[in-house]
Design an enzyme around this catalytic site. Structure first.
Site, PDB file in Angstrom:
ATOM      1  N   HIS A 206      -6.503   1.269 -22.450  1.00 45.99           N
ATOM      2  CA  HIS A 206      -5.296   2.091 -22.589  1.00 45.99           C
ATOM      3  C   HIS A 206      -4.972   2.360 -24.052  1.00 45.99           C
ATOM      4  CE1 HIS A 206      -3.620   1.193 -18.298  1.00 45.99           C
ATOM      5  NE2 HIS A 206      -4.526   2.167 -18.310  1.00 45.99           N
TER       6      HIS A 206
ATOM      7  N   HIS B  50     -12.434   9.998 -15.174  1.00 52.98           N
ATOM      8  CA  HIS B  50     -12.475   9.596 -16.589  1.00 52.98           C
ATOM      9  C   HIS B  50     -13.716  10.127 -17.304  1.00 52.98           C
ATOM     10  CE1 HIS B  50      -8.898   7.065 -16.907  1.00 52.98           C
ATOM     11  NE2 HIS B  50      -9.150   6.646 -15.690  1.00 52.98           N
TER      12      HIS B  50
END
Length: 398
Positions: free
Chosen positions: A251, A378
């Site tokens: 993150h 992703h």
């Protein structure tokens, strides 16, 4: 493989198409509508054709819309439209006005309202608007309205995380992850429409969450309803699918990418500085120097909590390093290193899809066949980011 292969936009596009091809055509559900997301990551067989997760639906719409934008296979347009129709007419709860979290076929299995899922509905609709899909603009407006009317808290400039199915009460938990993806969605909506309210909201989220909450280059995941960090939340559940305890290097690099994306539209010095700090924190505390890859989570003393390696984190690192290289060419070294690790450990040599996770040493885990939420989102998003960077900055190809 030459490192320049990783920077060649045409070869990157080929990689993107290989991921799409892994899911198509078996992802098309001709029985219930929408998508089948539960494809085995090793050989591609369908292991659950019934379960429909909101996040998987939205990510697949986004993926095939990206395929349209990148002149991908002709199937992309019809496939994206197929998913958008399902999101609009089946995931949507007409009575209570929100998206159901999980469906069994066409029937709700889990109706809890999550900001995370609604943020992805905004992203899916925004990407669909960008490529001109019918009804996408109406869906973007509807998804944004729910996100803003039901979850947004003006006093904090951020979104609450979860509500009951009838919208009678918000849960006390507040999370970094949902707001990060809301920021991503708002940036996509701004680029698709040119409307400044989306850019303003993305900037507001970044300022409130990242500028105000970073601690020596670290960003905590979990907060209470006053947005005070909750350092005990899920400490007994370090492998939680969406809310593991600890700092997540993945993150940190994902925010690196988003802050630099925001900087493209609204330049501010702190965005580049903080993006760089977050990336440096991720590689200093989260990169495994022995085996490669980012640890899933680390504790407050920078020790690994979960040493598994997730494909999404490396993919986000690739997008982040590409964007950082625009400001500092030396980050191409990390870009190449991340691709080398991905090709060696995470990319399925047979189909080109990415494995969800591997052990610290790079071994595939025993197959569990859980509900899927990652149909290549992703890798596709960050390959697209890299293409954008290298097409706009050909000097980085040298």
């Amino acid at each position: 493989m030459s490192q320049h292969t990783h920077r060649d936009p045409s070869r990157l596009r080929d990689r993107l198409v290989r991921v799409l091809n892994h899911y198509y055509p078996d992802c098309i559900d001709t029985r219930f509508g929408g998508y089948v997301a539960q494809l085995d990551e090793r050989d591609g067989h369908v292991y659950d054709g019934l379960t429909k997760h909101l996040v998987a639906t939205c990510r697949a719409i986004h993926n095939f819309s990206v395929g349209i934008k990148r002149d991908g296979p002709t199937y992309c347009r019809a496939t994206a439209e197929h998913g958008l129709h399902f999101l609009r007419h089946v995931h949507w709860d007409e009575t209570h006005e929100g998206y159901n979290w999980i469906l069994a076929g066409r029937e709700p299995r889990e109706r809890t309202r999550y900001c995370y899922g609604h943020a992805f509905a905004v992203l899916a609709a925004a990407t669909a608007v960008d490529v001109g899909l019918p009804s996408a603009r109406k869906e973007l407006e509807r998804a944004t309205s729910v996100l803003d009317d039901r979850f947004y808290e003006p006093a904090h400039g951020l979104y609450a995380d979860v509500a009951d199915p009838e919208w009678e009460e918000l849960g006390a938990y507040r999370g970094q992850n949902a707001n990060m993806h809301a920021c991503e969605a708002m940036l996509a909506a701004y680029e698709a429409t040119g409307e400044k309210q989306y850019l303003n909201r993305a900037a507001e989220i970044a300022d409130a969450l990242v500028c105000e909450n970073t601690d020596n280059g670290c960003l905590w995941e979990h907060f209470d309803e006053t947005w005070t960090p909750d350092y005990e939340y899920n400490w007994k559940d370090p492998d939680h699918q969406f809310r593991p305890w600890g700092y997540q290097p993945g993150h940190h690099v994902e925010w690196t990418k988003l802050l630099l994306h925001l900087h493209d539209h609204r330049p501010q010095d702190w965005l580049v500085e903080t993006a760089t700090d977050l990336f440096e924190t991720a590689v200093e505390t989260g990169w495994d120097d022995e085996y490669g890859g980012f640890y899933y989570t680390v504790d407050r003393e920078d020790e690994p909590v979960s040493s598994d390696k997730y494909g999404w984190a490396v993919a986000e690192g690739i997008g982040a390093a590409a964007r950082l290289a625009v400001h500092d060419r030396s980050y191409l070294d990390w870009y190449d290193r991340l691709w080398t690790y991905a090709d060696r450990v995470l990319v399925n040599p047979r189909n080109g899809n990415w494995y969800e996770s591997v052990s610290r040493e790079g071994e595939l885990p025993d197959q569990t066949h859980d509900v899927a939420v990652e149909p290549g989102y992703h890798p596709i998003s960050n390959i697209c980011t890299a293409i954008d960077v290298f097409e706009a900055n050909p000097g980085l190809l040298e």
